[in-house]
Scaffold this active site. Structure first.
Site, PDB file in Angstrom:
ATOM      1  CG  ASP A  17      -1.924   1.074   1.275  1.00 30.99           C
ATOM      2  OD1 ASP A  17      -3.097   0.801   1.532  1.00 30.99           O
ATOM      3  OD2 ASP A  17      -1.535   2.237   1.056  1.00 30.99           O
ATOM      4  CG  ASP A 111      -2.860   3.448  -2.232  1.00 27.76           C
ATOM      5  OD1 ASP A 111      -3.909   2.799  -2.041  1.00 27.76           O
ATOM      6  OD2 ASP A 111      -2.203   3.972  -1.319  1.00 27.76           O
ATOM      7  CD  GLU A 112      -5.697  -1.129  -0.363  1.00 26.35           C
ATOM      8  OE1 GLU A 112      -5.393  -2.018   0.454  1.00 26.35           O
ATOM      9  OE2 GLU A 112      -6.559  -0.266  -0.147  1.00 26.35           O
TER      10      GLU A 112
END
Ligand code: TTP
Ligand code: MG
Length: 315
Positions: A17, A111-112
């Site tokens: 993340d 983003d993860e």
């Protein structure tokens, strides 16, 4: 090389993340922002904070907080408007790095992602070494962005681990450490425990994940089927596989108004453009919707939703 420690890792699951993602991208593109508290979002009194860098977080600025409140908490806050296209571009770079390390990558947002690196890990000295390599590669491929990484034998624990030493974290939870790692955490960290369930669980005197792991069957039965599920998670048992993304389950469009409206006609007038925007997105993906949901946010940030299933698909 297979120098993995005992007991063996049945699976090696990574959760990665990015740190303060939108804010980190803005600082990457404008390094003069680096020493300042910054928040990503609009300037209107209606706007909420999408994210803040870690300097701003020290003042209590948080994601989803009204921008007006954020500015009260941190008067020097620099507000930067979001650039979604740029975040998507960097997200692709990051996901491409992840795919170099894992046969299966499951992105959860820009983003993860989860990665199953069970096979690949045999080529590394340890799970820690593969985590270090992923972090270094993301840093290089993005010319300076950092990602926090958690590694364990389940998705549940890997996800908690990536958050454990943020920012720039790398946390490995060995299979034999899992129950000790989980025990002191609050029950809200268990998947499926929202504020309401948390109240029910706490009413049984169970405050930590360790309490749930040790709970009697009699107590757990009071929670119905959820009881079993929570106990298994609390003991670190989670067989869910990392799965590649399928087609999206929903397509939406939303907008925050600059000012309040309350007349029914004014509200209804917004539905047409919203429906057009959503239908356009569906058509571009050659998809049909089986149902429609309308979401409305009040001045107090309460969210009201109404939905219905359609008799035939539409776009
Ligand atoms: P997160 O990973 O939750 O947050 P973050 O990357 O900014 O910070 P960190 O992981 O270090 O705690 O979300 C990723 C991005 O998604 C975030 O940069 C902005 C966006 N986002 C929103 O727009 N609204 C939100 O409420 C949240 C939580 C995130
Ligand atoms: Mg993040």
């Amino acid at each position: 090389m297979t120098s993995r420690e005992d007991p063996p890792w049945e699976r090696v699951i990574v959760h990665a993340d990015m740190d303060a993602f939108f804010a980190a991208v803005e600082i990457l593109d404008d390094p003069s922002l680096a020493p300042l508290p910054i928040a990503i979002g609009g300037r209107s009194p209606r706007s909420v904070v999408a994210t803040a860098n870690y300097i701003a977080r020290r003042y209590g600025v948080r994601s989803a907080m009204p921008m007006a409140l954020a500015r009260k908490k941190c008067p020097e806050l620099v507000i930067v408007p979001p650039r979604m296209q740029r975040y998507r571009e960097i997200s692709q770079t990051v996901m491409a790095v992840f795919r170099r390390y894992a046969t299966i990558v499951q992105p959860l947002s820009l983003d993860e992602a989860f990665m199953d690196v069970t096979e690949q890990a045999t080529c590394y000295a340890s799970p820690e070494a593969i985590g270090r390599a992923i972090k270094d590669d993301v840093l290089e491929a993005t010319s300076g962005l950092r990602v926090s990484v958690g590694i364990s034998n389940t998705k549940f624990v890997a996800k908690i681990a990536s958050d454990f030493q943020k920012p720039d974290g790398l946390t490995i939870v060995h299979p034999f450490m899992v129950t000790a790692f989980l025990a002191p955490l609050p029950i809200s960290a268990l998947w499926g425990v929202g504020p309401k369930t948390a109240q029910r669980v706490e009413a049984l005197g169970l405050k930590s994940i360790g309490d749930v792991a040790r709970a009697s069957d009699q107590d757990l039965r009071k929670l119905g089927r959820l009881g079993d599920q929570l106990k298994r998670l609390a003991q670190g048992i989670d067989h869910r596989p990392v799965t590649p993304p399928g087609p999206p389950k929903s397509v939406g469009w939303e907008r925050t108004l600059e000012g309040n409206i309350s007349a029914t006609d004014d509200i209804a007038a917004l539905l047409g453009p919203a429906a057009d925007a959503v239908a356009g997105r569906l058509r571009r993906r050659s998809m049909l919707a089986e149902g429609v949901r309308v979401k409305l946010k009040t001045t107090d940030f309460d969210v009201l939703t109404r939905q219905s299933v359609l008799s035939s698909g539409t776009n």
